[in-house]
Design a protein around this motif. Structure first.
Motif, PDB file in Angstrom:
ATOM      1  N   ILE A  85      16.816 -23.530  91.018  1.00 45.81           N
ATOM      2  CA  ILE A  85      18.256 -23.330  90.865  1.00 45.81           C
ATOM      3  C   ILE A  85      18.609 -22.115  90.015  1.00 45.81           C
ATOM      4  CG2 ILE A  85      18.771 -25.759  91.262  1.00 45.81           C
ATOM      5  CD1 ILE A  85      19.022 -26.128  88.246  1.00 45.81           C
ATOM      6  N   HIS A  86      17.659 -21.584  89.283  1.00 45.67           N
ATOM      7  CA  HIS A  86      17.918 -20.367  88.511  1.00 45.67           C
ATOM      8  C   HIS A  86      16.594 -19.765  88.056  1.00 45.67           C
ATOM      9  CE1 HIS A  86      16.871 -22.116  84.598  1.00 45.67           C
ATOM     10  NE2 HIS A  86      17.588 -23.177  84.925  1.00 45.67           N
ATOM     11  N   SER A  87      16.631 -18.534  87.593  1.00 47.26           N
ATOM     12  CA  SER A  87      15.464 -17.889  87.001  1.00 47.26           C
ATOM     13  C   SER A  87      15.403 -18.261  85.518  1.00 47.26           C
ATOM     14  CB  SER A  87      15.550 -16.367  87.164  1.00 47.26           C
ATOM     15  OG  SER A  87      16.648 -15.873  86.431  1.00 47.26           O
ATOM     16  N   TRP A  88      14.312 -17.924  84.853  1.00 48.70           N
ATOM     17  CA  TRP A  88      14.122 -18.318  83.464  1.00 48.70           C
ATOM     18  C   TRP A  88      14.280 -17.171  82.476  1.00 48.70           C
ATOM     19  CZ3 TRP A  88      14.095 -23.319  82.439  1.00 48.70           C
ATOM     20  CH2 TRP A  88      13.726 -24.210  83.445  1.00 48.70           C
ATOM     21  N   HIS A 131      -4.385 -35.816  88.830  1.00 49.26           N
ATOM     22  CA  HIS A 131      -3.742 -34.915  87.872  1.00 49.26           C
ATOM     23  C   HIS A 131      -3.689 -33.504  88.445  1.00 49.26           C
ATOM     24  CE1 HIS A 131      -7.982 -33.999  86.874  1.00 49.26           C
ATOM     25  NE2 HIS A 131      -7.503 -32.809  86.543  1.00 49.26           N
ATOM     26  N   PHE A 132      -2.756 -32.722  87.930  1.00 47.68           N
ATOM     27  CA  PHE A 132      -2.574 -31.335  88.350  1.00 47.68           C
ATOM     28  C   PHE A 132      -2.174 -30.525  87.119  1.00 47.68           C
ATOM     29  CE2 PHE A 132      -1.666 -34.171  91.797  1.00 47.68           C
ATOM     30  CZ  PHE A 132      -2.339 -33.606  92.878  1.00 47.68           C
ATOM     31  N   PHE A 133      -2.509 -29.243  87.125  1.00 46.70           N
ATOM     32  CA  PHE A 133      -2.129 -28.429  85.977  1.00 46.70           C
ATOM     33  C   PHE A 133      -1.829 -27.002  86.401  1.00 46.70           C
ATOM     34  CE2 PHE A 133      -6.683 -27.731  86.275  1.00 46.70           C
ATOM     35  CZ  PHE A 133      -6.845 -26.394  85.941  1.00 46.70           C
ATOM     36  N   SER A 134      -1.203 -26.278  85.496  1.00 42.85           N
ATOM     37  CA  SER A 134      -0.856 -24.882  85.745  1.00 42.85           C
ATOM     38  C   SER A 134      -0.968 -24.100  84.451  1.00 42.85           C
ATOM     39  CB  SER A 134       0.567 -24.777  86.296  1.00 42.85           C
ATOM     40  OG  SER A 134       0.970 -23.416  86.365  1.00 42.85           O
ATOM     41  N   LEU A 135      -1.434 -22.872  84.550  1.00 41.26           N
ATOM     42  CA  LEU A 135      -1.451 -21.925  83.438  1.00 41.26           C
ATOM     43  C   LEU A 135      -0.455 -20.818  83.750  1.00 41.26           C
ATOM     44  CD1 LEU A 135      -5.286 -21.602  82.825  1.00 41.26           C
ATOM     45  CD2 LEU A 135      -3.626 -22.407  81.139  1.00 41.26           C
ATOM     46  N   LYS A 136       0.467 -20.574  82.818  1.00 35.70           N
ATOM     47  CA  LYS A 136       1.492 -19.561  83.042  1.00 35.70           C
ATOM     48  C   LYS A 136       1.684 -18.716  81.788  1.00 35.70           C
ATOM     49  CE  LYS A 136       3.786 -19.823  87.082  1.00 35.70           C
ATOM     50  NZ  LYS A 136       4.187 -18.681  87.907  1.00 35.70           N
ATOM     51  N   GLU A 191       8.785 -23.647  78.434  1.00 35.94           N
ATOM     52  CA  GLU A 191       7.788 -24.471  79.121  1.00 35.94           C
ATOM     53  C   GLU A 191       8.094 -24.709  80.593  1.00 35.94           C
ATOM     54  OE1 GLU A 191       7.234 -28.077  76.923  1.00 35.94           O
ATOM     55  OE2 GLU A 191       6.500 -27.032  75.129  1.00 35.94           O
ATOM     56  N   GLY A 192       9.352 -24.507  80.989  1.00 35.03           N
ATOM     57  CA  GLY A 192       9.786 -24.835  82.344  1.00 35.03           C
ATOM     58  C   GLY A 192       8.996 -24.190  83.468  1.00 35.03           C
ATOM     59  N   PRO A 193       8.730 -22.877  83.415  1.00 35.37           N
ATOM     60  CA  PRO A 193       8.002 -22.251  84.524  1.00 35.37           C
ATOM     61  C   PRO A 193       6.630 -22.882  84.781  1.00 35.37           C
ATOM     62  CG  PRO A 193       9.064 -20.573  83.207  1.00 35.37           C
ATOM     63  CD  PRO A 193       9.233 -21.871  82.461  1.00 35.37           C
ATOM     64  N   ILE A 202       5.684 -25.961  83.947  1.00 33.09           N
ATOM     65  CA  ILE A 202       5.889 -27.327  84.430  1.00 33.09           C
ATOM     66  C   ILE A 202       6.221 -27.336  85.918  1.00 33.09           C
ATOM     67  CG2 ILE A 202       7.438 -29.328  84.313  1.00 33.09           C
ATOM     68  CD1 ILE A 202       7.601 -28.858  81.295  1.00 33.09           C
ATOM     69  N   LEU A 203       7.132 -26.475  86.333  1.00 30.19           N
ATOM     70  CA  LEU A 203       7.520 -26.439  87.742  1.00 30.19           C
ATOM     71  C   LEU A 203       6.355 -26.010  88.627  1.00 30.19           C
ATOM     72  CD1 LEU A 203      11.111 -24.937  87.525  1.00 30.19           C
ATOM     73  CD2 LEU A 203      10.479 -27.302  88.008  1.00 30.19           C
ATOM     74  N   ASP A 204       5.537 -25.100  88.141  1.00 32.35           N
ATOM     75  CA  ASP A 204       4.375 -24.682  88.920  1.00 32.35           C
ATOM     76  C   ASP A 204       3.402 -25.844  89.094  1.00 32.35           C
ATOM     77  OD1 ASP A 204       2.937 -22.511  90.289  1.00 32.35           O
ATOM     78  OD2 ASP A 204       1.467 -22.741  88.676  1.00 32.35           O
ATOM     79  N   ALA A 205       3.189 -26.607  88.027  1.00 33.19           N
ATOM     80  CA  ALA A 205       2.306 -27.776  88.125  1.00 33.19           C
ATOM     81  C   ALA A 205       2.904 -28.830  89.052  1.00 33.19           C
ATOM     82  CB  ALA A 205       2.054 -28.363  86.736  1.00 33.19           C
ATOM     83  N   LEU A 206       4.221 -29.052  88.943  1.00 28.91           N
ATOM     84  CA  LEU A 206       4.871 -30.029  89.812  1.00 28.91           C
ATOM     85  C   LEU A 206       4.807 -29.619  91.278  1.00 28.91           C
ATOM     86  CD1 LEU A 206       8.068 -30.939  87.738  1.00 28.91           C
ATOM     87  CD2 LEU A 206       6.152 -32.454  88.286  1.00 28.91           C
ATOM     88  N   SER A 207       4.828 -28.327  91.550  1.00 31.02           N
ATOM     89  CA  SER A 207       4.766 -27.851  92.936  1.00 31.02           C
ATOM     90  C   SER A 207       3.429 -28.177  93.583  1.00 31.02           C
ATOM     91  CB  SER A 207       5.022 -26.343  92.990  1.00 31.02           C
ATOM     92  OG  SER A 207       3.916 -25.615  92.462  1.00 31.02           O
ATOM     93  N   ARG A 208       2.408 -28.460  92.775  1.00 31.02           N
ATOM     94  CA  ARG A 208       1.077 -28.800  93.291  1.00 31.02           C
ATOM     95  C   ARG A 208       0.895 -30.304  93.457  1.00 31.02           C
ATOM     96  NH1 ARG A 208      -2.613 -24.269  90.365  1.00 31.02           N
ATOM     97  NH2 ARG A 208      -0.936 -22.792  89.973  1.00 31.02           N
ATOM     98  N   SER A 209       1.849 -31.059  92.924  1.00 31.45           N
ATOM     99  CA  SER A 209       1.741 -32.514  92.899  1.00 31.45           C
ATOM    100  C   SER A 209       2.428 -33.142  94.102  1.00 31.45           C
ATOM    101  CB  SER A 209       2.378 -33.040  91.604  1.00 31.45           C
ATOM    102  OG  SER A 209       2.605 -34.434  91.661  1.00 31.45           O
ATOM    103  N   PRO A 210       1.925 -34.271  94.592  1.00 27.34           N
ATOM    104  CA  PRO A 210       2.673 -35.027  95.612  1.00 27.34           C
ATOM    105  C   PRO A 210       3.883 -35.685  94.974  1.00 27.34           C
ATOM    106  CG  PRO A 210       0.756 -36.268  94.900  1.00 27.34           C
ATOM    107  CD  PRO A 210       0.649 -34.923  94.236  1.00 27.34           C
ATOM    108  N   GLU A 211       4.752 -36.241  95.790  1.00 28.29           N
ATOM    109  CA  GLU A 211       5.940 -36.918  95.287  1.00 28.29           C
ATOM    110  C   GLU A 211       5.558 -38.192  94.527  1.00 28.29           C
ATOM    111  OE1 GLU A 211       9.025 -35.872  95.412  1.00 28.29           O
ATOM    112  OE2 GLU A 211       8.668 -34.113  96.683  1.00 28.29           O
TER     113      GLU A 211
END
Length: 225
Positions: free
Chosen positions: A6-9, A69-74, A89-91, A93-102
């Protein structure tokens, strides 16, 4: 997991604060009456000064057993500023969530609406996803607890200076400092409390965010080594 960006960071603090004030009006609060099957805990650590490590731990709700589990380094673009944690922390978190199933629910190590501008990290990230989010914080950022709960399972309301219900202080171990539960998005304070109580294990921190924290520390140590 489906994410609506919904927006950039990248923005100055004054712009970030103005955005928070606009976004808080988009939050919704609904009773959660169904039985969740899968939930996820989210935690972020910093193995290096400018690198955020976000971890998503998926658990089976009834048994509190870890499923995946899933993780992201940003790279971190935003310095730490109180009240603007989600921009740091948002970027990741969203990257890690994008790798996760619902999953059915997200538990964050942080606040929901118990925040000076009513939009802590659980609320802010909650606007990017289509599922309810709950903040589980180790300390109180905003508001006042009516009375300190001291017995396991007891809770006490967190109120804003104007008397609005922001969440609950929840005692997870007898005679131990409570944790602070507040709704993020798409869930009421009462539902957030009820579901958080069911994630209490043997420790002070409820299991979803506790397990996410354990994994962030394990992965962080591996990266540092």
């Amino acid at each position: 997991m489906n994410i609506e960006y919904i927006h950039s960071w990248s923005m100055e603090p004054v712009q970030a604060i103005d955005l928070q004030k606009k976004l808080r009006d988009k939050l919704t609060f609904e009773d959660y009456s169904r039985e969740p099957r899968l939930v996820a805990g989210i935690d972020v650590s910093f193995p290096f000064r400018e690198i955020a490590l976000a971890v998503i731990v998926i658990m089976e709700f009834n048994s509190l057993s870890i499923v995946d589990h899933f993780f992201s380094l940003k790279k971190v673009e935003t310095p730490y500023i109180p009240g603007l944690l989600s921009f740091r922390e948002g970027p990741a978190i969203l990257d890690a969530l994008s790798r996760s199933p619902e999953v059915d629910l997200l538990f964050f190590d942080g606040h929901g609406i118990a925040h000076p501008r009513g939009i802590g990290i659980a609320s802010h990230i909650g606007l990017f996803v289509e599922i309810p989010t709950i903040g589980v914080a180790k300390s109180l950022l905003y508001g006042k607890v009516e009375s300190l709960p001291r017995e396991k399972g007891q809770s006490s309301r967190i109120l804003s200076p104007g008397g609005r219900l922001l969440g609950y202080a929840l005692c997870t171990r007898t005679s131990v400092k409570p944790v602070f539960i507040s709704p993020g998005n798409r869930i009421t304070a009462e539902s957030a409390l009820r579901l958080s109580i069911r994630t209490i294990g043997k420790y002070r921190i409820p299991e979803p965010t506790r397990q996410a924290h354990i994994l962030t520390q394990r992965l962080k140590n591996q990266l540092v080594l």
